[in-house]
Scaffold this motif. Structure first.
Motif, PDB file in Angstrom:
ATOM      1  N   GLN A 293      31.590  -8.407 -33.102  1.00 30.78           N
ATOM      2  CA  GLN A 293      30.657  -8.986 -32.660  1.00 30.78           C
ATOM      3  C   GLN A 293      29.315  -9.482 -33.301  1.00 30.78           C
ATOM      4  OE1 GLN A 293      29.255  -9.321 -28.972  1.00 30.78           O
ATOM      5  NE2 GLN A 293      31.698  -8.927 -28.673  1.00 30.78           N
ATOM      6  N   GLY A 294      29.720  -9.256 -34.765  1.00 34.01           N
ATOM      7  CA  GLY A 294      28.744 -10.001 -35.672  1.00 34.01           C
ATOM      8  C   GLY A 294      28.999 -11.557 -35.505  1.00 34.01           C
ATOM      9  N   GLY A 295      27.845 -12.387 -35.199  1.00 34.74           N
ATOM     10  CA  GLY A 295      27.967 -13.646 -35.292  1.00 34.74           C
ATOM     11  C   GLY A 295      28.262 -14.229 -33.875  1.00 34.74           C
ATOM     12  N   ALA A 296      28.591 -13.175 -33.021  1.00 34.70           N
ATOM     13  CA  ALA A 296      28.994 -13.620 -31.630  1.00 34.70           C
ATOM     14  C   ALA A 296      28.100 -14.319 -30.773  1.00 34.70           C
ATOM     15  CB  ALA A 296      29.383 -12.250 -30.772  1.00 34.70           C
ATOM     16  N   ASN A 297      26.901 -14.214 -31.154  1.00 36.14           N
ATOM     17  CA  ASN A 297      25.756 -14.808 -30.373  1.00 36.14           C
ATOM     18  C   ASN A 297      25.166 -16.316 -31.201  1.00 36.14           C
ATOM     19  OD1 ASN A 297      25.323 -13.306 -28.031  1.00 36.14           O
ATOM     20  ND2 ASN A 297      24.314 -11.743 -29.453  1.00 36.14           N
ATOM     21  N   ASP A 298      25.710 -16.663 -32.292  1.00 32.21           N
ATOM     22  CA  ASP A 298      25.438 -17.692 -33.016  1.00 32.21           C
ATOM     23  C   ASP A 298      26.396 -18.999 -32.657  1.00 32.21           C
ATOM     24  OD1 ASP A 298      25.082 -19.867 -34.668  1.00 32.21           O
ATOM     25  OD2 ASP A 298      25.641 -18.526 -36.385  1.00 32.21           O
ATOM     26  N   PRO A 299      26.005 -19.725 -31.847  1.00 29.63           N
ATOM     27  CA  PRO A 299      26.968 -20.956 -31.181  1.00 29.63           C
ATOM     28  C   PRO A 299      27.466 -21.865 -32.506  1.00 29.63           C
ATOM     29  CG  PRO A 299      24.783 -21.084 -30.294  1.00 29.63           C
ATOM     30  CD  PRO A 299      24.589 -20.201 -31.438  1.00 29.63           C
ATOM     31  N   GLU A 300      26.802 -21.887 -33.782  1.00 24.70           N
ATOM     32  CA  GLU A 300      27.520 -22.306 -34.752  1.00 24.70           C
ATOM     33  C   GLU A 300      28.856 -21.823 -35.165  1.00 24.70           C
ATOM     34  OE1 GLU A 300      26.779 -25.346 -36.026  1.00 24.70           O
ATOM     35  OE2 GLU A 300      25.160 -25.541 -34.371  1.00 24.70           O
TER      36      GLU A 300
END
Length: 153
Positions: A49-56
């Protein structure tokens, strides 16, 4: 005789209830193994989930394709990505699921279904390949909860 039949019937009911309870609530054979497995699964989930909310970083969040591979209940009819993928899939494989002879079909008329399907997919391919090249393809945890809520309705 009536008492014997009632006693047997009562015994069968008690036995049936006991079997149902036993089947629904089995004894844990290896509680530590289960606890450790759940802990490892939770740790893997947190790591992914680390970075899962970052569209990049996360291809799943690509706005052009989120309606296609997102939550089915929120999908709209005739999304461009869906049309392109479905159109290409319809002509790229035969009825048995085997690939068709692309070289032969490329020689057909430019107005053929094959060319329409191919052109539609080619129009989304650059953005699709860019999205898929991102570091992650993970459904963010907040969207997983939404899937669960929608599934329970």
């Amino acid at each position: 005789m009536k008492r014997i039949v009632l006693a047997v019937f009562a015994a069968l009911i008690v036995l049936s209830v006991t079997v149902v309870i036993w089947a629904r609530y089995p004894k844990l054979s290896h509680p530590k193994l289960i606890t450790d497995t759940v802990a490892r699964a939770n740790e893997r989930f947190k790591t992914r989930q680390g970075g899962a909310n970052d569209p990049e970083q996360n291809a799943y969040l690509e706005p052009n394709f989120l309606p296609y591979w997102g939550i089915r209940a929120q999908q709209k009819e005739n999304e461009p990505a869906e049309q392109a993928v479905e159109g290409w899939t319809a002509v790229a494989y035969d009825k048995q699921g085997r690939q068709v002879d692309h070289q032969a079909l490329l020689k057909t008329s430019d107005t053929s279904d094959y060319h329409k399907g191919r052109d539609g997919f080619q129009s989304i391919y650059p953005k699709l390949s860019e999205a898929i090249a991102r570091e992650k393809f993970v459904v963010p945890a907040d969207k997983i909860s939404l899937v669960n809520e929608l599934g329970q309705n």
